[in-house]
Every structure is written in C-alpha cells, then in structure tokens.
Write an enzyme that holds these catalytic residues in place. Structure first.
Site: not given
Ligand code: PA5
Length: 463
Positions: A288, A317, A430
């Site tokens: 951000e 893995h 938003k």
C-alpha cells in the site's frame, strides 16, 4: 545485537548480473545519502509522526492501565478493524503469545483474542458463537471511522451486545479513531464510550505503535513498554546513528536497486511461526505504501514491488521450486532467529539409517539448516536474497522489526519519488462499493457501475 542484516547475496559478486554491483551500491548510497538528513529534518518539523510513537510515555501508561483492566475482566477480546487498523496488532500478538493461546485454559489477565478483519457472514456469526458478547470486550479501530467493513461488523455486534447487556453494553467497548472527526468519534462522544486517538498524521499501516496496536496488546497481556523499547532501540541504534549502521536505509536501497533490475516481487520468508503475522503486516505496508501510479511530480511510474508471504520451512515444499528455477523476478528476505523460545530435541531412538542424522539434534538446528540450504540453493541459482536475524521473538524484537520496516518503506518511497502515506487505489474501490450499496448522492455512479458489472452471456460458463 537487536537486528542483524546480511546482504552479501544481493550483490553481483554472488548472484551475477541479477545482483547489485558493489560500486553501484556504494554510488547509490552516496546519491541517496541526503534522504537521511531530509527525513531527519522533516521529522523534527513534525512530519513522519509515526517515528515518534515509541516515545509516548503518557499514552503507554494509559493504554497499559486500561488494557490490563480489560484483560482481567473479560474472557474474550475482539479487535474489529481493517488493514493497518488490525495487522500491526495481529503481528505483535502472534510474536509475543503462545501459538495456541486461545486453546489454553483461561486465567484472569489472559483473555482469548480474536481479530475480525473481514465481513464474511460465516466467520462473523461463528465468532459470535464462540465469543459470546456478554463475556467479550470489543475494540473497534478505524482512523477514518467510515471504513464500511469495520462499520458493518460493528453494527452487527452492537445489536447483539445491547441485547446481551442492556445496561452495561458501553463498558464492553473501546473505540480507537481520529481524535476529532468521523462517525466513530461522534458515536463515542454521544454514547460516552471509552475512546483513544489515532494520532494525526499517522496513517493506518504506520500506527501499530500507537493506541491502535498498543491498547489491544496491553489487553492481551503483552508488556507494551517492551515493544516500544524495542522500537526506540531501533531508532537510536539505526535511524539516528547515520549511514552505515542504518538497516532501514540499506533495506530500502537493496529493494530499490533490485527493482530496477526487474525484481518486481519481494518475498518475506520467516523461519519462525511467531513472525507469520509480521510478514502479513509487511505485505500490506510494502504494497500500500509503494504501489503507486504517480510519482511526486505527477508522472506515471507504476512503482512498487509485489510483496509475497512465504513460511519457512513449510513453503520450501510449495514455493521454493519456483523461486529457484522459475522467473528470476524476486528478492527474497529471510527472517531468522538466533534462538527459539523453546528447545525441542529429536530423540535418537527411532532416528536411524537414512534418517540417523536427525537423532539427538534440535528442531531449531534442523530449521536453521533448512534455511541455510535454501539460501545456498537460491544463491547458486543467482537469485538475490538477504537475511535479517533477531535474537528471538519477543515484545522488544517485534517492536524493533515493525519500526525498522516502517522507516525502510519511507526511505524506499523517497528513492522511488512517490508518497508512501496515501492509498488512492484503495479509495477507488471503496467508493465504488459504497455506490453499489446505495450511498446517498452516488445514484449516477451506481447506474454506471451496474452497467459495467452486467454479466456478458457470451463469456459466462455455467455447469
Ligand atoms: O494503512 C492504511 O491506511 C489502511 O490500510 C487503513 O488502515 C485501512 O483502510 C482501514 O482504514 P481505517 O483505519 O480508516 O478504517
């Protein structure tokens, strides 16, 4: 030693053309040296307010007092907040607490701790089943006070809390928000709810060492004075000491120079489960703060590295195959401990033959060898990597790490010429979501969004 950085494996001497030639690193240090002085002067003029958070002695006393009272009185603590409002606390809590703290039998002063940072109805209702509102303290955290996810969860919980505790529901709440404005501030003032300020000039992802992270940490029984002490030590030993010992500056430099060499992914790989919360916090901070379309002169730059979280040894893995042999587009940051809090010895009795080498050794030694083996494999494949070592996971070392990377991201922002403190890309999403939900005054936008989102039958598959 609080933090040690080993960066030889980002140098061209060790990883060839994918690394930084030493002369380039030295020249870049000189080129960017003025950043340190600039940030220092700006800090004295009141900018970069987060750098002074570890020095809030009065605040720390108040949070510790309030928090320990809460911890003694309630069975559960729920932190409600998004992004920077919850990730810092989660990182601190993970590093300082028993890994299965919520499953341990409860003593006064050690409540179960939950973080509500999504609005998945299945999770929210499940949480309210296991943490009954009548036994629970809720810390609602939002700097703006208007983040829809936080507000939605808060409203759901508030209704349940009022029903469960019609007379005393207010005592179950603390609100951490802007000191003067926003819907949560108005609510706290109107209802007389305990409230704490997010300091002005400190944005969410830089606020872990304010009431945002410290109040719930104190309620969870974490000695917050030690967290703040670790951050102060990082400040004095590193930021204020000049150039060569400035670990945040070196981290910023390494990432910036490697980004120029097309290392567009920054992997954070702790070899300690206690630091898993830290890497999630890092992911948000790096993404951000540095992921920006425009630089400070409004030129399109599309800056930023994509942060990726990996866990040693588990992800050896799952991801290391890609890191060693796939595209050479990453810088891998290892986090290592000098010492784990517990020592677990592998018994020799059954470890024989092919697995005989495991017998009698400690799990920590195996973990260390796994990390070193991975470092060697990456370096031999010319994949740049560096290692940060801390003595152990503790309140002090997590305080130091948070502070280190907050400073590093500000220096990196300077080197890239972008503003690390804003997040216009988040705001866009938003706003669109609020319009879709029918926020007043957004009717035209809602129509346009609906048209945009209409499913295209020709390109939809159903089974
Ligand atoms: O780091 C940030 O600024 C963001 O991640 C915010 O913390 C997040 O969007 C939540 O915002 P607020 O604290 O206003 O609810």
């Amino acid at each position: 030693m609080l933090v040690r950085l080993q960066f030889q494996n980002v140098l061209a001497a060790n990883v060839g053309a994918h690394g930084i030639p030493l002369e380039e690193l030295v020249a870049a240090r000189e080129e960017h040296a003025s950043i340190l002085e600039d940030v220092h002067l700006e800090r004295r003029a009141g900018k970069h307010a987060f750098l002074d958070l570890p020095y809030q002695a009065e605040g720390a006393k108040e949070w510790a007092q309030f928090g320990s009272g809460v911890g003694r009185r309630y069975k559960n603590i729920v932190v409600i907040g998004m992004g920077g409002s919850s990730l810092g606390f989660a990182a601190i809590h993970r590093a300082c607490s028993h890994p299965f703290a919520n499953l341990k039998s409860r003593r006064a002063g050690s409540p179960r701790v939950f973080v509500l940072d999504n609005i998945d109805p299945d999770t929210v209702s499940a949480l309210l089943e296991v943490a009954k509102p009548r036994d629970t303290f809720f810390n609602v955290i939002s700097k703006s006070g208007s983040t829809p996810e936080t507000a939605a969860n808060f409203f759901v919980i508030l209704e349940k809390l009022r029903k469960a505790r019609p007379d005393t529901w207010r005592e179950h709440l603390a609100i951490t928000t802007d000191p003067d404005k926003g819907p949560l501030r108005s609510f706290a003032s109107r209802e007389g709810i305990a409230s704490f300020p997010v300091p002005p000039g400190v944005s969410g992802r830089f606020s872990a060492l304010s009431a945002v992270g410290m109040l719930p940490a104190a309620a969870a029984g974490i000695p917050i004075d030690e967290v703040l002490e670790g951050a102060r030590e990082m400040d004095v030993a590193s930021l204020q000491s000049g150039f060569d010992t400035n670990i945040p500056f070196q981290i910023a430099l390494i990432h910036t120079l490697l980004a120029r060499r097309h290392k567009s992914i920054a992997v954070m790989m702790p070899y300690s489960d206690g630091l898993s919360g830290f890497s999630l916090w890092f992911r948000q901070l790096w993404a951000e703060s540095l992921g920006k379309r425009l630089d400070l002169s409004r030129k399109e730059v599309h800056a930023g590295q994509t942060p990726v979280v990996a866990a040693g040894a588990a992800d050896q893995h799952s991801q290391i195959q890609l890191y060693v042999e796939g595209p050479n587009d990453k810088v891998i940051g290892f986090l290592a401990l000098e010492k784990h809090r517990k020592r677990v010895r592998i018994p020799s009795d059954d470890a024989s033959g092919e697995l005989g080498y495991l017998g009698g050794t400690g799990l920590d030694r195996v973990l260390r060898a796994e990390r070193e083996g991975t470092q060697v494999a990456l370096t031999r494949a010319n994949r740049p990597n560096y290692t940060i070592t801390i003595p152990t996971t503790s309140p002090k070392t997590i305080g130091a790490l948070l502070y280190l990377f907050e400073a590093a991201v500000v220096y990196a922002g300077r080197m890239l010429g972008i503003n690390p403190y804003d997040q216009p890309g988040v705001e866009a999403g938003k706003k669109a979501a609020a319009a879709l939900l029918g926020q007043e005054g957004t009717e035209d936008e809602k129509k346009a969004l609906r048209a945009f989102l209409r499913p295209d039958k020709a390109h939809t598959l159903e089974w």
